[in-house]
Design a protein around this motif. Sequence first.
Motif, PDB file in Angstrom:
ATOM      1  N   LEU A   1      15.199  42.284  61.452  1.00 46.84           N
ATOM      2  CA  LEU A   1      16.089  41.342  60.783  1.00 46.84           C
ATOM      3  C   LEU A   1      16.093  41.673  59.292  1.00 46.84           C
TER       4      LEU A   1
ATOM      5  N   ASP B   1      13.783  39.236  68.441  1.00 44.05           N
ATOM      6  CA  ASP B   1      14.592  38.745  67.324  1.00 44.05           C
ATOM      7  C   ASP B   1      14.632  39.750  66.170  1.00 44.05           C
TER       8      ASP B   1
ATOM      9  N   LEU C   1      11.329  30.559  56.525  1.00 42.94           N
ATOM     10  CA  LEU C   1      12.560  30.327  57.282  1.00 42.94           C
ATOM     11  C   LEU C   1      12.559  31.149  58.570  1.00 42.94           C
ATOM     12  N   VAL C   2      12.132  32.391  58.466  1.00 40.00           N
ATOM     13  CA  VAL C   2      12.098  33.226  59.672  1.00 40.00           C
ATOM     14  C   VAL C   2      11.055  32.682  60.645  1.00 40.00           C
TER      15      VAL C   2
ATOM     16  N   ASP D   1      10.294  29.640  60.973  1.00 40.28           N
ATOM     17  CA  ASP D   1      10.917  28.442  61.519  1.00 40.28           C
ATOM     18  C   ASP D   1      11.843  28.762  62.692  1.00 40.28           C
ATOM     19  N   LEU D   2      12.589  29.860  62.555  1.00 36.93           N
ATOM     20  CA  LEU D   2      13.666  30.111  63.504  1.00 36.93           C
ATOM     21  C   LEU D   2      13.299  31.112  64.592  1.00 36.93           C
ATOM     22  N   TYR D   3      12.452  32.064  64.276  1.00 39.12           N
ATOM     23  CA  TYR D   3      12.243  33.184  65.197  1.00 39.12           C
ATOM     24  C   TYR D   3      10.833  33.194  65.759  1.00 39.12           C
TER      25      TYR D   3
ATOM     26  N   MET E   1       9.871  31.672  50.773  1.00 38.61           N
ATOM     27  CA  MET E   1      10.861  30.852  51.486  1.00 38.61           C
ATOM     28  C   MET E   1      11.503  31.619  52.638  1.00 38.61           C
TER      29      MET E   1
END
Lengths: 603, 603
Positions: A132, A129, A119-120, A122-124, A115
Motif C-alpha cells: 500500500l 491488503d 490509520l493503516v 485501523d483499516l488493514y 498518523m
Amino acid sequence: MLLRMSTLFVRTLREDPADAEVPSHRLLVRAGYIRRAAPGVYSWLPLGLRVLAKVERVVREEMAAIDAQEVHFPALLPREPYEATGRWTEYGPNLFRLKDRKDADYLLAPTHEEMFTLLVKDLYSSYKDLPLALYQIQTKYRDEARPRAGLLRGREFIMKDAYSFDVDDAGLERAYQRQREAYQRIFTRLGIDFVIVSATSGAMGGSHSEEFLMPTAIGEDTFVRSAGGYAANVEAVTTPVPDALPVDDAPAAHVEDTPDTPTIDTLVAVANERFPRPDRAWSAADTLKNVVVVLDHPDGEHEVVVVGVPGDRDVDLKRLEAAVAPAAVSAAGDADFATRPELVKGYIGPGVLGRTNTGREDAVRYLLDPRVVAGTRWITGADAPGKHVFDLVAGRDFVGDGTIEAATVRAGDPAPDGSGPLELARGIEIGHIFALGRKYAESLGLKVLNENGKAVTVTMGSYGIGVSRAVAALAETNHDEAGLAWPAQVAPVHVHLVATGKDPAVFAACEELAADLDGRGVEVLVDDRPKVSPGVKFADAELLGAPVVVVVGRGLAEGVVEVRLRRGADAAVPQEGRPEAVQVPVGEAAGHVAELVAGLLAP
Amino acid sequence: MLLRMSTLFVRTLREDPADAEVPSHRLLVRAGYIRRAAPGVYSWLPLGLRVLAKVERVVREEMAAIDAQEVHFPALLPREPYEATGRWTEYGPNLFRLKDRKDADYLLAPTHEEMFTLLVKDLYSSYKDLPLALYQIQTKYRDEARPRAGLLRGREFIMKDAYSFDVDDAGLERAYQRQREAYQRIFTRLGIDFVIVSATSGAMGGSHSEEFLMPTAIGEDTFVRSAGGYAANVEAVTTPVPDALPVDDAPAAHVEDTPDTPTIDTLVAVANERFPRPDRAWSAADTLKNVVVVLDHPDGEHEVVVVGVPGDRDVDLKRLEAAVAPAAVSAAGDADFATRPELVKGYIGPGVLGRTNTGREDAVRYLLDPRVVAGTRWITGADAPGKHVFDLVAGRDFVGDGTIEAATVRAGDPAPDGSGPLELARGIEIGHIFALGRKYAESLGLKVLNENGKAVTVTMGSYGIGVSRAVAALAETNHDEAGLAWPAQVAPVHVHLVATGKDPAVFAACEELAADLDGRGVEVLVDDRPKVSPGVKFADAELLGAPVVVVVGRGLAEGVVEVRLRRGADAAVPQEGRPEAVQVPVGEAAGHVAELVAGLLAP
C-alpha cells in the motif's frame, strides 16, 4: 485563462525586501507571488498560487502513476501517537506544541508517520491488503530556529508526504525504488536539476535514506560527490578507516613545556624545531584536537562530551548532530567548563578523558575520529597550561569511548567506496526518501497476518517533497537580473501580452489577440493598463517571468506584433543576453504564439 | 478514472461508530470517507477527498465567475493583528493559541479578516485599485467546546473565505449581492437545499449579515420563516414592540403571601383564585420571570445580570449571547448568587434590580424583554421568600436598564415585518455572508485615496462557506438506510461496477466494461475482489453511494448486465424503494451507462 494586469491582485516592487538574502526570496516577493505574514510564514498571492498548483499537479500525476493513493490528514494532532514513538520529545523546540481548552496536548505536525501508521492499523489486517502507498499534499509546521530565505526554510510549508507499507524487506525495497523513480520523473518534469545523495535519517529513524538535492551555491546542505559516482550529504559521508599500525614503534610519550603555541600552526612549528621526527616533519594532521561539546538528550540529560579530531580539521556540528541524533548539539559554554575542572582550555588531552581511557565512571565521554586508529602517533594537550604531550600513541597510551563521524569533510578526501577524491558542493533539499523499516510499526503496533496466519510487523517507507520549497527552488534557478524566468510547465501563465502607447486600435488589437489565445487554451496575462508607460510594462513582464512576451505597439501600424521568449527555449537557465524578438504579422500572431507555447510545454 | 475495490484504501464498517450521532457522521465513517484523528479533527480517506475536491471545484468556478481571485494565507498567524481588532480576546477559549520557540504569541486562524485587510493595505493605495474580491479555500481552526457530528462541527475544518474591498457603501452592497448570488449558484449546483436567513454578526462585527442554512432536523441552528417571506436565524429575530399603555389604569401594586407556588402555573392558579382580574384571567404571560445570568466580557469582567421575560417564555441563551456579543453567557452559579444576597432565588423582582430602577450604582443590571412596555401589568417576585407582587406596572412601578432580545421565539409569534406568523425549523449553517463595513479597515488602517486625493477608509465584506461541512451536509440529505446516495456532481465516482460469482468470463467482461467506461471519461470504481460474496459487494455499493450501480454476473450468460440507479435521478432525496434495475445488452452497456451518467451530470 485570461488575467489582466488592470485587475490582477499584484503589485510589483522595484526594491528588494529588506529581509531577503537569496534571489528566489527577493524575486518572489518583488514580483508579487508571495508575501510574508510572520517569520517563516508566507501568504500566496494569485500568481504564486498558480505556480504552486502546477507543481502540485505534476506531483499528483506521478504519485498516481505509481498507484499511490491521495488522502489528507489534519495538521492539528494529539500528543499521544508522537509520545509513543518518542518524537514528542525528540523534536525538541522544532515542534509547535499547544493545548486545547481542556488542557490536552496537541502539536502541529512536522510530518505524519505516526498518523499514517495508525490509520493503516485501523483499516488493514492482512498481508493481502499490502503493498500500500498513500500520500498527501498538506501543510506542515516546524518551528525553525532560523527561518530564512523565504519559502526555502519556512515554519509553515507545504509538503507532499508519501508512506509505503509492505509485509517484508523486499517489498519495502520495491516501494522505495518506485518512489525514487517517481521523484526522478517529478523533478525532471519540473525542470529542477537534482543529485541523489546518501543521507542520514535524523529524527526520522530508519535503515537508510537518500536526499534529492538541487545544486546551488545558496543551498543550506553541503554534499560530496566523486567522479566515480559516489554522492552523499556531508552528514552521511563516512571516513575510510586507515589500517591500524604497530603500537610499539614510536618513542615513549613525553610531556613538554610549549609556551607561545596559541595555534596549531605555532605548535607544529615548535614541534618541528624542538622535537623533530626522523621520518618526516610534523604537520597539523599529527595533532589531536579535543573539542568540548554539549549533547542535549531528549530525556533532558545535558551531557558534556569531548570529540577528538586531527588538528587539520574541525568538528562539523551538523555532522556531529546527525551522528548523535536525536540529541541536540551545541558548543560548551563557561558553565559547562565549570562543571568539569579537569578540562584545561586549550590543553585538553586524553589523560583526563573517557571512561575507557581513564577507568573512571565519571569521566567525560571521549569520542574519536575514525582516523585515530591504533598505532597513530599524536601531539596533543597534556591537561596543564602551557604543556603538550608528544608521541602519544593511540591504543598504547589512550583509547576513546567510541568513534564518531564529526570531523569536517574536505574537497579531496577519498570517497568511502574508493571511487576517487570527493568534491564538495551545496544544494537545496527538495526531496527526501526514507526506508523506515519497522520503527513506527513497532512503536504503534501495526501488524498484519502473513500467509501462514502469523502476525508480522509491517515495514514502512516515508517519502517527502518540499512542494512550496520546490517553487522557491525553481525561482532560484530560473531568473536573471531582470526577474523571474519560469519554465513553461510551471509558469503562472504562458504568455504576457503587453499593449503599449495610447492608441485605442492597439488596445483593441491586444484584446482581440488575448481572446484568440484564450480560445486556443493558452494562458494569458494581458497588460491592459491604460496609463502605464511601456518601460514599466516591459519591466513588469520581465520581473513576472512568463515564458513568452508579446508586445502590441507601434508595429501594429505595419501590421506586426513582437514576440519574444523570456529565456532560451531549451536552456535550463536563462540565456545570456536577450533572445531575439520576432516580428509576426498580427493575423498570424495567435497561431504562432500558440505553437510556440505548445513547443515549450512539450516534454 | 478507474479505482478498484481490491486496492482502494477503504474498509467499510457494518457497525456505526460509537461517537456518531447523526447520519452523515455515521455513514461517512462507515463508508470509509473520513476517519477521526482527535475530537473534532478528521482525516480524509481517498473517497472522501474526491468528494471534497468536487465541492471545491464548484466553489472555485463560481468564485472565478464573479472575478474573485484566489490566494492562500497561512493558518499560523501572529497575535498582533488580532490584538488590534480585539479578536485575540473576543474569541475567548474558541481560539487555539500557542507560542513559538521565542515565546511570541501565535494563533491558528478561525477566519482571516485581519490578514486580508493588512495584505490589501500593503499592496493597494488608490480607489482605482477597487473593487477587489479575494478568496481562499483553506484550513481553519476553532476550539469548539463541544465538537460534534463529525464534519458538521469540527475543530479543524476547511472553509472558503472571501473578502470584498470597496471604496463606498454602494460598492459593498454590489459586492455583497454578487457573493450572495454566487452562493445561490454554488449550493444549487451542489444540490444542497438552502434558506437564506437574516443573521447576527457575532464576533465578526459589521452592519448586517445573512446565513445560508440547509434545512434539516439535525441542524444546530434554529431559524424562523413566515409565509410572507421573512426568514431569520432565531438569534436575529426581533420582537414587534407592542404599543405602550396608560400606566395609571391598573390598581396599585400589592405584595402578597403566595405559599406553595413553586411553578408559574401554580402561581397563575393562585392569582386567578385569590386576586382575579376583572377584565380577563391571569395567564403565564402576565408573570415576569427574572433570570439571573452571567456575562463574561472580553476584558475579563464577570458580570451578574438579570433578564426579565414574560413567564410563558424562557431566556434563550443563544439569543442572549448573540445580543451581548462578544461577551460569553452562562447561567449564574451559587458563587454568583453569593455575591448578590439581594437576589432571593425564586422571588427575584424589580425591587432590587437595575440602576435606573433602584437608583443604586451597584445594582444588578436589569435587561427587559421588548414586550415589557410601559403600562404592562405584572405578577412577579417580591424579593422575599414566599412573596409575590401583583399589579406591578412597567413605567410606573419599575423600569429596566434597557431592552434585550433574549426570550425564546415560538412558532406562531408574529414576524417583525408583519408578514404573518412564524414557523420554526432547524438547519445547518453552510454559508454566512457579512457586510462588515469599516470595522477591520479602521482598526488596521486600510485607506485608499479617493478621486479627490482624500484618504478614505475602505469598506469590506466577508463571505464564508463551510467546505468540509458541505460534504457532511450533502451526506446528511443524500442517504437512505443502506448508505450514502450522492448526487452525480459530487459523487466520488460515477459508476460502481460489481463483478459477482467466480466465473473468469464475468471478471473479464467486467474489466472490459470498466476500461470502456474509463475511456469514455466515466469515473468507475470496479469491485474486482475475487473472493467476496455478491451480498457483501452489493451492500458496499449501497453504502459507498455511487449514483449508478452496474452488475456483471449471472446475466452475462444471456448477454446482459444489470444497470440501476442508486437513487431516483430527479429526486432531491433518494426515492422511496429501490429504482428498477434495467437489463442492458453487454455490448451496449458502456454507451448506455455513459449516457446515463451524462444525463445525471447535466445541470
